[in-house]
Design a protein around this motif. Sequence first.
Motif, PDB file in Angstrom:
ATOM      1  N   GLU A 135       0.839  -1.201   0.000  1.00  0.00           N
ATOM      2  CA  GLU A 135       0.000   0.000   0.000  1.00  0.00           C
ATOM      3  C   GLU A 135       0.871   1.246   0.000  1.00  0.00           C
ATOM      4  O   GLU A 135       0.626   2.199  -0.730  1.00  0.00           O
ATOM      5  CB  GLU A 135      -0.928   0.033   1.225  1.00  0.00           C
ATOM      6  N   GLY A 138       2.564   1.904  -3.455  1.00  0.00           N
ATOM      7  CA  GLY A 138       1.713   2.596  -4.424  1.00  0.00           C
ATOM      8  C   GLY A 138       1.674   4.095  -4.186  1.00  0.00           C
ATOM      9  O   GLY A 138       1.755   4.897  -5.121  1.00  0.00           O
ATOM     10  N   SER A 139       1.572   4.487  -2.935  1.00  0.00           N
ATOM     11  CA  SER A 139       1.556   5.916  -2.608  1.00  0.00           C
ATOM     12  C   SER A 139       2.883   6.580  -2.944  1.00  0.00           C
ATOM     13  O   SER A 139       2.913   7.704  -3.448  1.00  0.00           O
ATOM     14  CB  SER A 139       1.247   6.107  -1.122  1.00  0.00           C
ATOM     15  N   THR A 142       3.191   7.224  -6.635  1.00  0.00           N
ATOM     16  CA  THR A 142       2.426   8.412  -7.012  1.00  0.00           C
ATOM     17  C   THR A 142       3.212   9.678  -6.684  1.00  0.00           C
ATOM     18  O   THR A 142       3.234  10.625  -7.475  1.00  0.00           O
ATOM     19  CB  THR A 142       1.061   8.417  -6.310  1.00  0.00           C
ATOM     20  N   PRO A 148      -1.637   9.387 -10.658  1.00  0.00           N
ATOM     21  CA  PRO A 148      -2.510   8.753  -9.667  1.00  0.00           C
ATOM     22  C   PRO A 148      -2.474   7.233  -9.798  1.00  0.00           C
ATOM     23  O   PRO A 148      -2.371   6.694 -10.898  1.00  0.00           O
ATOM     24  CB  PRO A 148      -3.904   9.283  -9.998  1.00  0.00           C
ATOM     25  N   MET A 149      -2.562   6.565  -8.677  1.00  0.00           N
ATOM     26  CA  MET A 149      -2.515   5.110  -8.624  1.00  0.00           C
ATOM     27  C   MET A 149      -3.931   4.559  -8.502  1.00  0.00           C
ATOM     28  O   MET A 149      -4.750   5.113  -7.788  1.00  0.00           O
ATOM     29  CB  MET A 149      -1.678   4.677  -7.421  1.00  0.00           C
ATOM     30  N   THR A 150      -4.186   3.491  -9.209  1.00  0.00           N
ATOM     31  CA  THR A 150      -5.451   2.780  -9.092  1.00  0.00           C
ATOM     32  C   THR A 150      -5.141   1.351  -8.691  1.00  0.00           C
ATOM     33  O   THR A 150      -4.233   0.740  -9.238  1.00  0.00           O
ATOM     34  CB  THR A 150      -6.214   2.769 -10.440  1.00  0.00           C
ATOM     35  N   SER A 151      -5.871   0.837  -7.710  1.00  0.00           N
ATOM     36  CA  SER A 151      -5.674  -0.538  -7.262  1.00  0.00           C
ATOM     37  C   SER A 151      -6.908  -1.361  -7.592  1.00  0.00           C
ATOM     38  O   SER A 151      -8.024  -0.837  -7.617  1.00  0.00           O
ATOM     39  CB  SER A 151      -5.436  -0.602  -5.754  1.00  0.00           C
ATOM     40  N   ILE A 152      -6.695  -2.630  -7.813  1.00  0.00           N
ATOM     41  CA  ILE A 152      -7.790  -3.568  -8.074  1.00  0.00           C
ATOM     42  C   ILE A 152      -7.784  -4.572  -6.945  1.00  0.00           C
ATOM     43  O   ILE A 152      -6.738  -5.105  -6.574  1.00  0.00           O
ATOM     44  CB  ILE A 152      -7.609  -4.286  -9.430  1.00  0.00           C
TER      45      ILE A 152
END
Length: 158
Positions: A135, A138-139, A142, A148-152
Amino acid sequence: MHRKKSKIQIQIEYFFFRMVVDLFRILPLKVAYFLADIISFLAFHLDFKHSRRAITHVLHSGIRTQRSEARKLARESFRHMIKLFVEIIKFDQIINENNYRDYVRIADDPESQRLLNSKTTHPCIFTTAHVGNWELAGSILTLFTGIPMTSIMRPLEN
């Protein structure tokens, strides 16, 4: 098959979860880590189902062959997961847009430099296993790139 939880049970679980999150948010990091150690100790010694399962998985994996060593590793795994939980809750207090370069460096290889910089103009897909503090990763990406980050993810059970 899992038994479906009632809305009241879900609300009660959420209330206690939020209490724990809010408590960790206000505590200094060292105190939060200390509390995490206590919680992980209690969880390992009171949650027999999951601690036994963790020990069994370590033994089956072959990482450790002695039960006592598997137990130590499983106990450390509990500790690591609770500490990771604390870091996820507090990561904006630990690493932020003002200090992230003090903690993280982008690899010097040309491909990493090409993909992970503020001039990147094309979409990138990064995949990661659900290990470590992904987590936070990802930040940080960015912050480095400005993208911008997108998570699935799969839906949560409650």
